[in-house]
Design a protein around this motif. Structure first.
Motif, PDB file in Angstrom:
ATOM      1  N   HIS A 125      47.252  40.436  32.706  1.00  0.00           N
ATOM      2  CA  HIS A 125      45.997  40.819  32.061  1.00  0.00           C
ATOM      3  C   HIS A 125      44.957  39.704  32.131  1.00  0.00           C
ATOM      4  CE1 HIS A 125      49.036  39.356  29.235  1.00  0.00           C
ATOM      5  NE2 HIS A 125      48.069  38.793  28.538  1.00  0.00           N
ATOM      6  N   TYR A 126      45.377  38.487  32.481  1.00  0.00           N
ATOM      7  CA  TYR A 126      44.420  37.394  32.618  1.00  0.00           C
ATOM      8  C   TYR A 126      43.525  37.537  33.848  1.00  0.00           C
ATOM      9  CZ  TYR A 126      46.366  34.858  28.709  1.00  0.00           C
ATOM     10  OH  TYR A 126      46.748  34.485  27.442  1.00  0.00           O
ATOM     11  N   GLU A 127      43.876  38.432  34.759  1.00  0.00           N
ATOM     12  CA  GLU A 127      42.992  38.695  35.896  1.00  0.00           C
ATOM     13  C   GLU A 127      41.610  39.150  35.430  1.00  0.00           C
ATOM     14  OE1 GLU A 127      44.090  38.437  39.610  1.00  0.00           O
ATOM     15  OE2 GLU A 127      44.882  36.999  38.144  1.00  0.00           O
ATOM     16  N   ASP A 128      41.557  39.763  34.242  1.00  0.00           N
ATOM     17  CA  ASP A 128      40.294  40.290  33.735  1.00  0.00           C
ATOM     18  C   ASP A 128      39.409  39.245  33.079  1.00  0.00           C
ATOM     19  OD1 ASP A 128      40.103  43.354  34.108  1.00  0.00           O
ATOM     20  OD2 ASP A 128      42.184  42.999  33.574  1.00  0.00           O
ATOM     21  N   VAL A 129      39.862  37.987  33.056  1.00  0.00           N
ATOM     22  CA  VAL A 129      38.963  36.888  32.697  1.00  0.00           C
ATOM     23  C   VAL A 129      38.947  35.851  33.827  1.00  0.00           C
ATOM     24  CG1 VAL A 129      39.106  37.162  30.203  1.00  0.00           C
ATOM     25  CG2 VAL A 129      40.834  35.781  31.370  1.00  0.00           C
ATOM     26  N   LEU A 130      39.459  36.254  34.991  1.00  0.00           N
ATOM     27  CA  LEU A 130      39.464  35.391  36.170  1.00  0.00           C
ATOM     28  C   LEU A 130      38.699  36.049  37.318  1.00  0.00           C
ATOM     29  CD1 LEU A 130      43.158  34.147  36.031  1.00  0.00           C
ATOM     30  CD2 LEU A 130      41.126  32.711  35.829  1.00  0.00           C
ATOM     31  N   VAL A 131      39.370  36.934  38.046  1.00  0.00           N
ATOM     32  CA  VAL A 131      38.736  37.614  39.180  1.00  0.00           C
ATOM     33  C   VAL A 131      37.503  38.387  38.718  1.00  0.00           C
ATOM     34  CG1 VAL A 131      39.063  39.282  41.044  1.00  0.00           C
ATOM     35  CG2 VAL A 131      40.951  37.798  40.364  1.00  0.00           C
ATOM     36  N   THR A 132      37.642  39.105  37.623  1.00  0.00           N
ATOM     37  CA  THR A 132      36.527  39.883  37.100  1.00  0.00           C
ATOM     38  C   THR A 132      35.339  38.991  36.784  1.00  0.00           C
ATOM     39  OG1 THR A 132      38.057  41.512  36.160  1.00  0.00           O
ATOM     40  CG2 THR A 132      35.824  41.475  35.281  1.00  0.00           C
ATOM     41  N   ARG A 133      35.624  37.819  36.263  1.00  0.00           N
ATOM     42  CA  ARG A 133      34.554  36.878  35.893  1.00  0.00           C
ATOM     43  C   ARG A 133      33.938  36.219  37.123  1.00  0.00           C
ATOM     44  NH1 ARG A 133      35.270  32.098  31.318  1.00  0.00           N
ATOM     45  NH2 ARG A 133      33.084  31.448  31.237  1.00  0.00           N
ATOM     46  N   VAL A 134      34.780  35.706  38.011  1.00  0.00           N
ATOM     47  CA  VAL A 134      34.296  34.984  39.185  1.00  0.00           C
ATOM     48  C   VAL A 134      33.470  35.891  40.094  1.00  0.00           C
ATOM     49  CG1 VAL A 134      35.024  33.817  41.314  1.00  0.00           C
ATOM     50  CG2 VAL A 134      36.115  33.236  39.133  1.00  0.00           C
ATOM     51  N   HIS A 135      33.903  37.144  40.239  1.00  0.00           N
ATOM     52  CA  HIS A 135      33.233  38.072  41.157  1.00  0.00           C
ATOM     53  C   HIS A 135      32.321  39.079  40.454  1.00  0.00           C
ATOM     54  CE1 HIS A 135      35.202  36.735  44.831  1.00  0.00           C
ATOM     55  NE2 HIS A 135      36.340  36.634  44.140  1.00  0.00           N
ATOM     56  N   ASN A 136      32.091  38.875  39.166  1.00  0.00           N
ATOM     57  CA  ASN A 136      31.188  39.745  38.411  1.00  0.00           C
ATOM     58  C   ASN A 136      31.532  41.220  38.607  1.00  0.00           C
ATOM     59  OD1 ASN A 136      29.059  40.389  36.684  1.00  0.00           O
ATOM     60  ND2 ASN A 136      27.580  40.515  38.367  1.00  0.00           N
ATOM     61  N   LEU A 137      32.765  41.585  38.272  1.00  0.00           N
ATOM     62  CA  LEU A 137      33.242  42.947  38.490  1.00  0.00           C
ATOM     63  C   LEU A 137      33.134  43.829  37.249  1.00  0.00           C
ATOM     64  CD1 LEU A 137      36.463  42.160  40.578  1.00  0.00           C
ATOM     65  CD2 LEU A 137      34.190  42.776  41.411  1.00  0.00           C
ATOM     66  N   LEU A 138      32.484  43.340  36.224  1.00  0.00           N
ATOM     67  CA  LEU A 138      32.379  44.121  34.986  1.00  0.00           C
ATOM     68  C   LEU A 138      31.773  45.509  35.199  1.00  0.00           C
ATOM     69  CD1 LEU A 138      31.365  41.403  32.391  1.00  0.00           C
ATOM     70  CD2 LEU A 138      33.507  42.685  32.470  1.00  0.00           C
ATOM     71  N   GLU A 210      38.667  33.726  49.501  1.00  0.00           N
ATOM     72  CA  GLU A 210      38.657  33.345  48.086  1.00  0.00           C
ATOM     73  C   GLU A 210      38.528  31.833  47.900  1.00  0.00           C
ATOM     74  OE1 GLU A 210      39.185  35.662  44.858  1.00  0.00           O
ATOM     75  OE2 GLU A 210      37.793  36.109  46.483  1.00  0.00           O
ATOM     76  N   ARG A 211      38.875  31.049  48.935  1.00  0.00           N
ATOM     77  CA  ARG A 211      38.756  29.588  48.825  1.00  0.00           C
ATOM     78  C   ARG A 211      37.311  29.144  48.611  1.00  0.00           C
ATOM     79  NH1 ARG A 211      42.380  25.807  50.443  1.00  0.00           N
ATOM     80  NH2 ARG A 211      40.885  24.643  51.729  1.00  0.00           N
ATOM     81  N   ARG A 212      36.365  29.994  49.011  1.00  0.00           N
ATOM     82  CA  ARG A 212      34.953  29.661  48.796  1.00  0.00           C
ATOM     83  C   ARG A 212      34.626  29.575  47.306  1.00  0.00           C
ATOM     84  NH1 ARG A 212      31.688  34.165  51.775  1.00  0.00           N
ATOM     85  NH2 ARG A 212      33.392  35.403  50.904  1.00  0.00           N
ATOM     86  N   TYR A 213      35.474  30.221  46.495  1.00  0.00           N
ATOM     87  CA  TYR A 213      35.234  30.260  45.051  1.00  0.00           C
ATOM     88  C   TYR A 213      36.184  29.328  44.294  1.00  0.00           C
ATOM     89  CZ  TYR A 213      32.812  34.531  46.470  1.00  0.00           C
ATOM     90  OH  TYR A 213      31.981  35.431  47.085  1.00  0.00           O
ATOM     91  N   TRP A 214      36.709  28.342  44.992  1.00  0.00           N
ATOM     92  CA  TRP A 214      37.701  27.451  44.386  1.00  0.00           C
ATOM     93  C   TRP A 214      37.186  26.834  43.083  1.00  0.00           C
ATOM     94  CZ3 TRP A 214      42.746  26.258  45.661  1.00  0.00           C
ATOM     95  CH2 TRP A 214      43.306  25.175  44.994  1.00  0.00           C
ATOM     96  N   SER A 215      36.002  26.261  43.114  1.00  0.00           N
ATOM     97  CA  SER A 215      35.456  25.598  41.925  1.00  0.00           C
ATOM     98  C   SER A 215      35.256  26.582  40.787  1.00  0.00           C
ATOM     99  CB  SER A 215      34.120  24.923  42.261  1.00  0.00           C
ATOM    100  OG  SER A 215      34.310  23.895  43.204  1.00  0.00           O
ATOM    101  N   GLU A 216      34.770  27.780  41.116  1.00  0.00           N
ATOM    102  CA  GLU A 216      34.553  28.793  40.081  1.00  0.00           C
ATOM    103  C   GLU A 216      35.867  29.203  39.428  1.00  0.00           C
ATOM    104  OE1 GLU A 216      33.243  28.731  43.029  1.00  0.00           O
ATOM    105  OE2 GLU A 216      31.100  29.227  42.968  1.00  0.00           O
ATOM    106  N   TYR A 217      36.927  29.334  40.251  1.00  0.00           N
ATOM    107  CA  TYR A 217      38.238  29.683  39.692  1.00  0.00           C
ATOM    108  C   TYR A 217      38.786  28.555  38.827  1.00  0.00           C
ATOM    109  CZ  TYR A 217      39.122  34.120  42.077  1.00  0.00           C
ATOM    110  OH  TYR A 217      39.081  35.437  42.468  1.00  0.00           O
ATOM    111  N   GLN A 218      38.596  27.324  39.262  1.00  0.00           N
ATOM    112  CA  GLN A 218      39.084  26.195  38.466  1.00  0.00           C
ATOM    113  C   GLN A 218      38.419  26.178  37.104  1.00  0.00           C
ATOM    114  OE1 GLN A 218      41.627  23.747  39.838  1.00  0.00           O
ATOM    115  NE2 GLN A 218      41.757  25.685  40.915  1.00  0.00           N
ATOM    116  N   GLU A 219      37.125  26.424  37.073  1.00  0.00           N
ATOM    117  CA  GLU A 219      36.403  26.450  35.793  1.00  0.00           C
ATOM    118  C   GLU A 219      36.859  27.614  34.924  1.00  0.00           C
ATOM    119  OE1 GLU A 219      32.245  26.500  36.682  1.00  0.00           O
ATOM    120  OE2 GLU A 219      32.278  24.522  37.644  1.00  0.00           O
ATOM    121  N   ALA A 220      37.089  28.776  35.549  1.00  0.00           N
ATOM    122  CA  ALA A 220      37.551  29.944  34.784  1.00  0.00           C
ATOM    123  C   ALA A 220      38.939  29.689  34.209  1.00  0.00           C
ATOM    124  CB  ALA A 220      37.552  31.185  35.677  1.00  0.00           C
ATOM    125  N   TYR A 221      39.811  29.051  34.990  1.00  0.00           N
ATOM    126  CA  TYR A 221      41.154  28.724  34.486  1.00  0.00           C
ATOM    127  C   TYR A 221      41.078  27.720  33.338  1.00  0.00           C
ATOM    128  CZ  TYR A 221      44.353  31.190  37.602  1.00  0.00           C
ATOM    129  OH  TYR A 221      45.098  32.162  38.230  1.00  0.00           O
TER     130      TYR A 221
END
Length: 287
Positions: A125-138, A210-221
Motif C-alpha cells: 500500500h506504500y506504492e500510493d505514497v511513492l509511485v503515485t506521488r512521484v508520477h502525479n497519478l492522483l 524510472e532511474r530518471r526519477y531517482w532523486s524524487e523517489y529518494q525524497e518520497a522514501y
C-alpha cells in the motif's frame, strides 16, 4: 547482531544518505550461506509452525525498494523455508481498473492474512505514497478533486499508520523492510539483466526509465519512512548492495520479531489429554 541500528527512529527526520547501502564487516558470504542463514531459516520454520498451530495472531511482512534491489531474492532465500500452507506472497503491481474503483487501501485489505498465517507484501500500500506521488497519478485514482490538496500525503501517512495500528491492535504484527540500494549498484544489476541471457526475462525498459526519477523517489522514501515508522510497526533500512548480507540481516530481524511474538503450541484440554493413553492402546492393538 545489533539490528536496532537499522531501525528507523520514531519521529526523526530521515536522510537516506545517512544509512549505508553496503556491508563492510567481518562476516563472509560463505559463512552466511553455509551456516547463519540456514540456521535462521530453521528457526523461522519452527516459529511459523507454532504460529499456525496457535491460530491467534498473524504476521505481515512488507518489502519496499527501488527496482533491482532484491525483493524477489529476499523472498526466495529468506522465506522459502516457511510452509506454503500458512504463507501468502502478494505482489503489488500497477492497480487494476477494479482496484482503482476502490479506496487505495482496499487491495491491501484483500491481501491480509488469516490468524496463524503470514503475508508477505512484495511492494505494498506504500506504492500510493511513492509511485503515485512521484508520477502525479492522483487523477487516475478517481477521487474527488477537492481532496487533492497540499495535505494529501500527510493524510495518507496518517491513514496508513492508523490502518497498521488497527491491525496491530487485532493481533497482527507488521514489520517493514526498505532494501536500500545505491544507484551505481542498481545500474550494474540492470546491465546484468541485459548482458546475461538467463536474466533477460527480468529486464523491463521501465526499470531504466524510472532511474530518471531517482532523486524524487529518494525524497518520497525519506518522507514516508519518517512519518510511518512507529514503535509497533517499525521500518528497517536494509543495506542491499550485497545481496547475501541483506538476506541474512532480514532473517536476523525476523527471528527477533518471532522471539517477541513467542507463539506457543496449544495444549489439549485436560479431558482430552486424559484419553490419549486409551487411544494409543486402541491404535497399537489395531491389526
Amino acid at each position: 547482531m545489533n539490528t536496532d541500528k537499522y531501525r528507523v527512529k520514531v519521529g526523526k527526520k530521515v536522510k537516506l544518505q545517512d544509512f549505508p547501502t553496503s556491508y563492510n564487516g567481518s562476516l563472509t558470504k560463505e559463512e552466511v550461506y553455509e551456516q547463519l542463514l540456514p540456521a535462521n531459516q530453521e528457526k523461522l520454520a519452527q516459529y511459523q509452525e507454532a504460529l499456525y498451530a496457535e491460530n491467534r495472531r498473524g504476521l505481515i511482512i512488507i518489502l519496499q525498494a527501488m527496482d533491482a534491489a532484491g525483493k524477489d531474492g529476499t523472498i526466495e532465500h529468506v522465506f522459502s523455508a516457511l510452509n506454503p500452507q500458512g504463507t501468502v506472497v502478494t505482489p503489488f503491481k500497477e492497480p487494476s481498473d477494479e482496484e482503482l474503483d476502490h479506496d487505495y487501501l482496499w487491495r491491501a485489505f484483500r491481501a491480509l492474512p488469516r490468524r496463524g498465517n503470514i503475508a508477505v507484501f512484495n511492494r505494498s500500500h506504500y506504492e500510493d505514497v511513492l509511485v503515485t506521488r512521484v508520477h502525479n497519478l492522483l487523477p487516475k485514482q478517481q477521487i474527488p478533486e477537492f481532496l487533492v490538496d497540499d495535505q494529501i500525503w500527510n493524510r495518507r501517512f496518517r491513514e496508513i499508520s492508523n490502518f497498521e495500528q488497527y491491525l496491530t491492535d487485532n493481533g497482527f504484527t507488521i514489520v517493514k523492510f526498505f532494501l536500500h540500494i545505491s544507484k551505481e549498484e542498481q545500474k550494474q544489476r540492470l546491465l546484468a539483466r541485459i548482458e546475461e541471457e538467463e536474466k533477460n526475462w527480468k529486464f523491463s525498459a521501465s526499470d531504466v526509465s524510472e532511474r530518471r526519477y531517482w532523486s524524487e523517489y529518494q525524497e518520497a522514501y525519506e518522507d514516508l519512512l519518517a512519518h510511518t515508522s512507529t514503535e509497533s510497526c517499525p521500518w528497517y533500512v536494509i543495506p542491499a548492495d550485497r545481496k547475501w548480507f541483506s538476506r541474512y540481516l532480514v532473517s536476523e530481524i525476523m527471528v527477533d520479531v518471532f522471539e517477541k511474538i513467542d507463539p506457543q503450541f496449544p495444549e489439549l484440554p485436560p479431558e482430552e489429554k486424559a484419553h490419549l493413553e486409551r487411544w494409543k492402546e486402541v491404535l497399537e492393538n489395531d491389526d
